[in-house]
Enzyme design. Structure first.
Site, PDB file in Angstrom:
ATOM      1  N   SER A 147       0.859  -1.193   0.000  1.00  0.00           N
ATOM      2  CA  SER A 147       0.000   0.000   0.000  1.00  0.00           C
ATOM      3  C   SER A 147       0.887   1.232   0.000  1.00  0.00           C
ATOM      4  O   SER A 147       2.046   1.182   0.446  1.00  0.00           O
ATOM      5  CB  SER A 147      -0.863   0.012   1.262  1.00  0.00           C
ATOM      6  N   TYR A 160      -1.204  -0.925  10.566  1.00  0.00           N
ATOM      7  CA  TYR A 160      -1.432  -1.233   9.145  1.00  0.00           C
ATOM      8  C   TYR A 160      -0.290  -0.671   8.291  1.00  0.00           C
ATOM      9  O   TYR A 160       0.275  -1.382   7.449  1.00  0.00           O
ATOM     10  CB  TYR A 160      -2.778  -0.652   8.688  1.00  0.00           C
TER      11      TYR A 160
HETATM   12  N1  LIG Z   1      -8.812  -0.636  -0.649  1.00  0.00           N
HETATM   13  C1  LIG Z   1      -7.772   0.166  -0.459  1.00  0.00           C
HETATM   14  O1  LIG Z   1      -7.912   1.407  -0.380  1.00  0.00           O
HETATM   15  C2  LIG Z   1      -6.380  -0.419  -0.423  1.00  0.00           C
HETATM   16  C3  LIG Z   1      -5.295   0.461  -0.584  1.00  0.00           C
HETATM   17  C4  LIG Z   1      -4.014  -0.045  -0.540  1.00  0.00           C
HETATM   18  C5  LIG Z   1      -3.801  -1.406  -0.338  1.00  0.00           C
HETATM   19  N2  LIG Z   1      -4.880  -2.242  -0.182  1.00  0.00           N
HETATM   20  C6  LIG Z   1      -4.583  -3.666   0.041  1.00  0.00           C
HETATM   21  O2  LIG Z   1      -5.255  -4.420  -0.962  1.00  0.00           O
HETATM   22  C7  LIG Z   1      -5.470  -5.757  -0.495  1.00  0.00           C
HETATM   23  C8  LIG Z   1      -6.891  -6.169  -0.814  1.00  0.00           C
HETATM   24  O3  LIG Z   1      -7.777  -5.349  -0.058  1.00  0.00           O
HETATM   25  P1  LIG Z   1      -9.172  -4.842  -0.626  1.00  0.00           P
HETATM   26  O4  LIG Z   1      -9.078  -3.375  -0.781  1.00  0.00           O
HETATM   27  O5  LIG Z   1      -9.591  -5.667  -1.793  1.00  0.00           O
HETATM   28  O6  LIG Z   1     -10.079  -5.123   0.665  1.00  0.00           O
HETATM   29  P2  LIG Z   1     -11.352  -6.083   0.879  1.00  0.00           P
HETATM   30  O7  LIG Z   1     -12.377  -5.804  -0.152  1.00  0.00           O
HETATM   31  O8  LIG Z   1     -11.704  -5.934   2.316  1.00  0.00           O
HETATM   32  O9  LIG Z   1     -10.749  -7.554   0.619  1.00  0.00           O
HETATM   33  C9  LIG Z   1      -9.857  -8.151   1.528  1.00  0.00           C
HETATM   34  C10 LIG Z   1      -9.698  -9.626   1.198  1.00  0.00           C
HETATM   35  O10 LIG Z   1      -8.777 -10.207   2.154  1.00  0.00           O
HETATM   36  C11 LIG Z   1      -9.333 -11.407   2.633  1.00  0.00           C
HETATM   37  N3  LIG Z   1      -8.918 -11.741   3.983  1.00  0.00           N
HETATM   38  C12 LIG Z   1      -8.917 -10.949   5.095  1.00  0.00           C
HETATM   39  N4  LIG Z   1      -8.557 -11.663   6.180  1.00  0.00           N
HETATM   40  C13 LIG Z   1      -8.351 -12.938   5.759  1.00  0.00           C
HETATM   41  C14 LIG Z   1      -7.999 -14.150   6.411  1.00  0.00           C
HETATM   42  N5  LIG Z   1      -7.807 -14.216   7.745  1.00  0.00           N
HETATM   43  N6  LIG Z   1      -7.856 -15.263   5.663  1.00  0.00           N
HETATM   44  C15 LIG Z   1      -8.079 -15.243   4.336  1.00  0.00           C
HETATM   45  N7  LIG Z   1      -8.419 -14.127   3.655  1.00  0.00           N
HETATM   46  C16 LIG Z   1      -8.565 -12.995   4.365  1.00  0.00           C
HETATM   47  C17 LIG Z   1     -10.857 -11.174   2.599  1.00  0.00           C
HETATM   48  O11 LIG Z   1     -11.523 -12.428   2.488  1.00  0.00           O
HETATM   49  P3  LIG Z   1     -12.456 -13.073   3.652  1.00  0.00           P
HETATM   50  O12 LIG Z   1     -12.951 -11.960   4.519  1.00  0.00           O
HETATM   51  O13 LIG Z   1     -13.540 -13.778   2.895  1.00  0.00           O
HETATM   52  O14 LIG Z   1     -11.558 -14.021   4.355  1.00  0.00           O
HETATM   53  C18 LIG Z   1     -11.006 -10.393   1.300  1.00  0.00           C
HETATM   54  O15 LIG Z   1     -11.126 -11.275   0.214  1.00  0.00           O
HETATM   55  C19 LIG Z   1      -5.133  -5.735   1.008  1.00  0.00           C
HETATM   56  O16 LIG Z   1      -3.849  -6.283   1.208  1.00  0.00           O
HETATM   57  C20 LIG Z   1      -5.136  -4.243   1.345  1.00  0.00           C
HETATM   58  O17 LIG Z   1      -4.291  -3.946   2.432  1.00  0.00           O
HETATM   59  C21 LIG Z   1      -6.153  -1.779  -0.218  1.00  0.00           C
END
Ligand SMILES: NC(=O)c1ccc[n+]([C@@H]2O[C@H](COP(=O)([O-])OP(=O)(O)OC[C@H]3O[C@@H](n4cnc5c(N)ncnc54)[C@H](OP(=O)(O)O)[C@@H]3O)[C@@H](O)[C@H]2O)c1
Length: 277
Positions: A147, A160
């Site tokens: 991120s 985080y």
């Molecule tokens: N959205 C943003 O603004 C942003 C910005 C920078 C970086 N990111 C990074 O992008 C990545 C994806 O995030 P997103 O934005 O797509 O968020 P999201 O929509 O909340 O998706 C997060 C995913 O991680 C999975 N996850 C969480 N805990 C888990 C566990 N214990 N075991 C297995 N899977 C788990 C969730 O699946 P389940 O809940 O079904 O397990 C879900 O599929 C993350 O690493 C996040 O830090 C996001």
């Protein structure tokens, strides 16, 4: 010399495929990949994504594997299955991740522990378990979802941001270790993306307006984040910031002396203590 990694015909493991960026990775890889292994905790979502991908791409093999990556045993079980079945994995997308928004001292440990376990330990453990399998392919790629938060310490997101600093640093070092082996390692560093991330990161259901507070020009759609990430990996880029303006800002700010950056962050977060007269 080994050929450069391409997503064409790849066999990919995508963690966190039940939502947001992970589901988008699956959708964008589906037309090109041979096999996708989708991992996350929510079984119903995994099954419905897998079914829709199978319907749209009949020659694609899709495995939906429910697993809680915060649990070491479940990570081991997942990797053991891939190795036992001799699945020719050549793309590992360490995407699963979560955050906790709010001050460190008021945080519940039960919310901080999974941030470290999933963002840091699971990503490292899975990479360690699966590196021999990746290495045995003609070419391979590792895409670690970090991120923009990893570039700077962030009050109210302290754990985080630190977890993502780890991801970026680890990816860079691994890339150096694997240089010349035909394994591309890329750290994806997005700014705000409209997914379920902020809902999950908010405490007690309160709406954290991090997404609303950020300038619309700094937000990027999941579709373009994933497109930029896959293209950056194929071009063997060490890091991808999938928003031009944000990339420019980050590069500019990183040239400044750190005390200046610290003051700006403190002022922005409203955490700077007033000076006593
Ligand atoms: N959205 C943003 O603004 C942003 C910005 C920078 C970086 N990111 C990074 O992008 C990545 C994806 O995030 P997103 O934005 O797509 O968020 P999201 O929509 O909340 O998706 C997060 C995913 O991680 C999975 N996850 C969480 N805990 C888990 C566990 N214990 N075991 C297995 N899977 C788990 C969730 O699946 P389940 O809940 O079904 O397990 C879900 O599929 C993350 O690493 C996040 O830090 C996001």
């Amino acid at each position: 010399m080994r050929p450069r990694f391409t997503t064409k015909g790849c066999t990919a493991l995508i963690t966190g495929a039940t939502a947001g960026l992970g589901a988008e990775f699956a959708r964008q890889l589906a037309p090109k990949a041979s096999r996708l292994i989708l991992v996350g905790r929510r079984e119903d979502r995994l099954a419905s994504l897998a079914n829709s991908l199978r319907a749209d791409f009949p020659s694609l093999v899709v495995d939906a594997l429910p697993a809680d990556l915060a649990k070491s045993g479940e990570r081991g079980r997942l990797a053991a299955w891939i190795i036992r079945e001799e699945i020719p994995l050549n793309l590992l997308i360490n995407n699963a991740g979560l955050g906790d928004l709010g001050s460190f001292d008021s945080a519940d440990w039960n919310r901080l522990a999974p941030v470290l376990e999933v963002n840091v330990t699971a990503l490292t453990h899975l990479t360690h378990l699966l590196l021999p399998m990746l290495r045995s392919q003609r070419s391979a790629g590792i895409l670690n979802v970090s991120s923009i938060a990893g570039f700077f310490p962030l009050p109210e997101m302290a754990v985080y941001a630190a977890s993502k600093a780890y991801v970026t640093s680890f990816s860079e070092a691994l890339r150096m270790e694997l240089a010349g082996e035909g394994i591309a390692v890329t750290a994806l560093c997005p700014g705000p993306v409209p997914t379920e991330f902020f809902e999950v990161a908010s405490r007690n259901g309160e709406t954290i307006r991090a997404m609303d507070r950020s300038h619309p020009a700094l937000a990027t759609s999941p579709d373009s984040v994933v497109h930029e990430a896959l293209s950056g990996l194929e071009r063997d880029k060490p890091g991808v910031i999938p928003n031009r303006l944000l990339a420019l800002l980050v590069r500019g700010v990183r040239l400044l002396p750190f005390p200046l950056i610290r003051t700006a962050i403190q002022l922005g977060a409203g955490t700077r203590k007033p000076k006593k007269n």
